[in-house]
Structures are given as structure tokens and as C-alpha cells.
Design a protein around this motif. Structure first.
Motif, short mmCIF file in Angstrom:
data_model
loop_
_atom_site.label_atom_id
_atom_site.label_comp_id
_atom_site.label_asym_id
_atom_site.label_seq_id
_atom_site.Cartn_x
_atom_site.Cartn_y
_atom_site.Cartn_z
N VAL A 1 35.16 82.16 38.00
CA VAL A 1 33.74 81.85 38.25
C VAL A 1 33.34 80.58 37.49
CG1 VAL A 1 31.38 82.68 37.87
CG2 VAL A 1 33.11 84.23 38.82
N GLU A 2 33.87 80.46 36.27
CA GLU A 2 33.56 79.27 35.48
C GLU A 2 34.10 78.00 36.16
OE1 GLU A 2 34.98 79.58 31.45
OE2 GLU A 2 34.68 77.42 31.13
N ARG A 3 35.32 78.10 36.66
CA ARG A 3 35.94 76.94 37.32
C ARG A 3 35.19 76.57 38.61
NH1 ARG A 3 37.19 72.65 37.76
NH2 ARG A 3 39.14 71.74 38.53
N VAL A 4 34.80 77.59 39.38
CA VAL A 4 34.04 77.33 40.60
C VAL A 4 32.71 76.66 40.26
CG1 VAL A 4 32.85 78.43 42.55
CG2 VAL A 4 35.16 79.16 41.93
N GLY A 5 32.11 77.07 39.15
CA GLY A 5 30.87 76.46 38.69
C GLY A 5 31.05 74.97 38.42
N GLN A 6 32.18 74.61 37.81
CA GLN A 6 32.45 73.19 37.54
C GLN A 6 32.61 72.42 38.84
OE1 GLN A 6 36.06 73.55 35.31
NE2 GLN A 6 35.06 74.03 33.37
N ILE A 7 33.30 73.04 39.79
CA ILE A 7 33.54 72.35 41.06
C ILE A 7 32.22 72.18 41.82
CG2 ILE A 7 34.65 72.60 43.32
CD1 ILE A 7 36.92 74.14 41.67
N ALA A 8 31.41 73.21 41.82
CA ALA A 8 30.13 73.16 42.54
C ALA A 8 29.19 72.14 41.89
CB ALA A 8 29.50 74.54 42.58
N ALA A 9 29.32 71.95 40.60
CA ALA A 9 28.42 71.04 39.88
C ALA A 9 28.54 69.60 40.38
CB ALA A 9 28.70 71.11 38.38
N ASP A 10 29.68 69.28 41.00
CA ASP A 10 29.86 67.93 41.56
C ASP A 10 29.05 67.74 42.85
OD1 ASP A 10 31.58 67.29 39.57
OD2 ASP A 10 33.40 67.79 40.70
N HIS A 11 28.50 68.84 43.37
CA HIS A 11 27.78 68.78 44.64
C HIS A 11 26.38 69.36 44.43
CE1 HIS A 11 31.56 67.87 46.78
NE2 HIS A 11 32.08 68.60 45.83
N PRO A 12 25.43 68.50 44.13
CA PRO A 12 24.09 68.97 43.80
C PRO A 12 23.53 69.90 44.89
CG PRO A 12 24.27 66.63 43.38
CD PRO A 12 25.53 67.04 44.04
N ARG A 13 22.94 70.97 44.46
CA ARG A 13 22.28 71.97 45.32
C ARG A 13 23.22 72.65 46.31
NH1 ARG A 13 17.28 70.24 48.14
NH2 ARG A 13 18.16 68.17 48.42
N ALA A 14 24.51 72.58 46.03
CA ALA A 14 25.47 73.26 46.90
C ALA A 14 25.35 74.77 46.71
CB ALA A 14 26.88 72.81 46.57
#
Ligand SMILES: Nc1nc2c(ncn2[C@@H]2O[C@H](COP(=O)(O)OP(=O)(O)O)[C@@H](O)[C@H]2O)c(=O)[nH]1
Ligand SMILES: [Mg+2]
Ligand SMILES: [Zn+2]
Ligand SMILES: [Zn+2]
Lengths: 84, 226
Positions: free
Chosen positions: A11-24
């Protein structure tokens, strides 16, 4: 029950990946789990369902692909990004 | 879908990651491995069920190597410092890692614990993992070798029931062989089961009580010293 600590880092890793895509909004997470990976797929799913609430994965399904061998892989993350 | 601005359909973005789920742990384990290699320390990850005789083997190892090598250890324990106390009494520089509810050690727990052990001055560094045949198996701790202690009282079928940990073992120590006269265990069947799951079968039978087999174990360790 190391499945819980694995889900926590997932979940932490997915959070980092999603953070590159604002409002994803994360919709689907694909993982590959080998039969000799030392991870129980059912326990992993249960741990994920417990953990996802109020996390970046809240709206994301976990798709577990069962494979042979010792693979334990985060394969792909699918997100919906608002079209601005 | 876009609730903030109502600008239309969301775009679907698919990010290919293709990364190990324990990538974070594995990176830190590699970092630990570099530490150990650079300092010339042989690090052993000792796993096995609760009561398999892990601490007893280390106690006996310490007395045999007392004049020759400097030994250190960290031991994972859910709640107590009992193993740490036993290891220190045996002359090992030991620190307990209290894991709380965690059923295994990970690279971060071991790395944090290094601050409290003068590990650079050691020849051998043992990581006594939490007693468990499942969870510890998949966590790399930066060790040079994985050793699984399996006592002869645990039954011939355990390697087949818990294949993953045996598959990743560099050595299986069959412990408590002084008890064999009192048991119905079939040693050939036990050895056979171990051989069926280990990638490169290596088995040493020992008794920490009588010292039988300990010479072979000590030689195995010495052969791996950097
Ligand atoms: N007879 C016999 N008992 C042993 C031997 N090794 C350990 N034990 C006993 O088995 C129990 C568990 O041993 P311990 O070293 O604490 O196991 P650990 O939980 O794997 O660290 C203790 O009561 C030990 O005295 C052995 O070689 N022979
Ligand atoms: Mg112990
Ligand atoms: Zn566990
Ligand atoms: Zn470091």
C-alpha cells in the motif's frame, strides 16, 4: 502472518506511485504470486481487504495472478486520472 | 468521475512496476550484506521452529569457539530477553530484538540492532530468527547463509509441509540427536524429506547436549569465513 506486513509495504509503494499522478484514483493493482513464494494468496487478499480502507487503495481491487515458482511481484497499477 | 471540476471522462493510466513486493527489504538486506562483507564478518540467519534448539546450538558453538573467534548475535523474540541472556552468558555479544507481534525478522530490524552490537569487531554474527517455519523464510537479512534447525522430535514430514524455508536453506541442522534412542523417528525418512526440498542438500546432525556432530558444524562455519 507476514501477509499483513507485505500488504503494508504494498500500500505504501502504491501510494508513492499514485503520488506522481495528481488526483489519481487507484482502481486496480496487479500482483503475481508464485506457489513457492512463501505467501498465502488467500491470506494476502484478506490482509489487503482489511488494510485498504482509508488508504490510497480504498477504491482499488487487488488482482492476484497465481504463477509457479517463487515470484512475488508488484506488476502493474491502474489509475483513473481526471482529464483536465 | 472527476468530481472537482467536472471536466469529462477520466483518463486511464496504467503504470508498469514489475518490482519485488519486498524490494524495500531486499535493498536494505543488500546494504547489510555489504557491511558484513566489508567488515569480514560471517553472518548466519538461523531459523527453525520454537524449541528446535537454535539457542542451544549457539551456546555450544560459543564455548567451542571461545578462544578462537569473536561471536555476536541478535535474537528475535516476540516478548522476552531470555535468549539474549542465555547467549550473553555463553560469551556471545548478544542483543535481543523484540518483535512484538511480528513473526519474523526483517532487514530493518537487524540493521537497527547493529547499533547496539559491536558487529565490526566480530568474526561470526548469528541472527537467531523468530521461532517459525513460515514467515522468516522470505525475508533476506543480508546473511551469507541460511541455516534451518530442525529437531528430530518434530517429525519426518516437516520439510514437506514447510518446503519454502527448506528450499532456501544452505544447511539443515538436525538437532537433538541424543534423543533418538527415545523416539520412533525414522532418520532416513527425515533426511530423505530434507533432500527432496533443499536445492542443494546439506545436512548436519548434531546434539547440543552431548556435542555429537558439533565438529562438523564448526567446520562448516569455518569453511564459510570470508
Ligand atoms: N536433549 C536435548 N535437548 C535439547 C538440545 N538442544 C536443545 N534442547 C532443549 O530443547 C529446548 C529448546 O531449546 P532452545 O535452544 O531454547 O530452542 P530454540 O527455541 O530453538 O532456541 C530446551 O529445553 C533445550 O534444553 C539437545 O541437543 N538435546
Ligand atoms: Mg531461542
Ligand atoms: Zn507471519
Ligand atoms: Zn548501514
Amino acid at each position: 502472518m507476514h501477509e499483513y506486513s507485505i500488504v503494508a509495504s504494498l500500500v505504501e509503494r502504491v501510494g508513492q506511485i499514485a503520488a506522481d499522478h495528481p488526483r489519481a484514483v487507484v482502481r486496480r493493482i496487479h500482483v503475481r504470486i508464485g506457489d513457492r513464494a512463501g505467501v498465502e494468496r488467500v491470506l494476502l487478499q484478506t490482509a489487503y481487504d482489511t488494510f485498504r480502507a482509508r488508504s490510497v487503495c480504498e477504491h482499488a481491487d487487488l488482482a492476484i495472478e497465481a504463477v509457479a515458482g517463487d515470484e512475488l511481484i508488484l506488476q502493474r497499477v491502474e489509475m483513473e486520472v481526471p482529464d483536465v | 468521475m472527476c468530481e472537482d471540476c467536472g471536466c469529462g471522462d477520466p483518463e486511464l493510466v496504467s503504470v508498469d512496476v514489475h518490482e519485488h513486493l519486498l524490494a524495500g527489504n531486499n535493498r536494505l538486506a543488500e546494504h547489510l550484506r555489504e557491511h558484513f562483507v566489508q567488515a569480514g564478518v560471517l553472518a548466519i540467519n538461523l531459523m527453525g521452529s520454537p524449541g528446535a534448539g537454535k539457542t542451544a546450538v549457539l551456546e555450544r558453538t560459543a564455548s567451542a569457539f571461545a578462544e578462537k573467534y569473536r561471536l555476536g548475535a541478535v535474537s528475535g523474540d516476540l516478548a522476552t530477553d531470555r535468549d539474549g541472556e542465555r547467549l550473553r552468558r555463553a560469551g556471545i555479544l548478544a542483543k535481543t530484538i523484540t518483535t512484538g507481534s511480528a513473526c519474523h525478522l526483517d532487514a530493518k530490524l537487524v540493521h537497527d540492532a547493529l547499533h547496539e552490537v559491536p558487529w565490526r569487531e566480530l568474526d561470526l554474527f548469528f541472527i537467531e530468527n523468530v521461532g517459525n517455519l513460515v514467515c522468516p523464510a522470505i525475508y533476506d537479512l543480508g546473511q551469507a547463509a541460511n541455516v534451518v534447525a530442525l529437531s528430530v522430535t518434530e517429525g519426518e514430514d516437516k520439510p514437506l509441509k514447510y518446503p519454502v524455508i527448506f528450499e532456501r536453506a544452505d544447511l539443515v541442522l538436525l538437532t537433538k540427536i541424543d534423543l533418538l534412542p527415545h523416539l520412533d523417528v525414522d532418520m532416513n525418512a527425515l533426511r530423505d524429506a530434507v533432500r527432496r526440498v533443499m536445492k542443494a542438500p546439506a545436512i548436519i546432525a548434531v546434539s547440543a547436549k552431548t556435542g555429537e556432530g558439533m565438529g562438523e558444524w564448526l567446520a562448516w562455519l569455518e569453511a564459510r569465513r570470508p
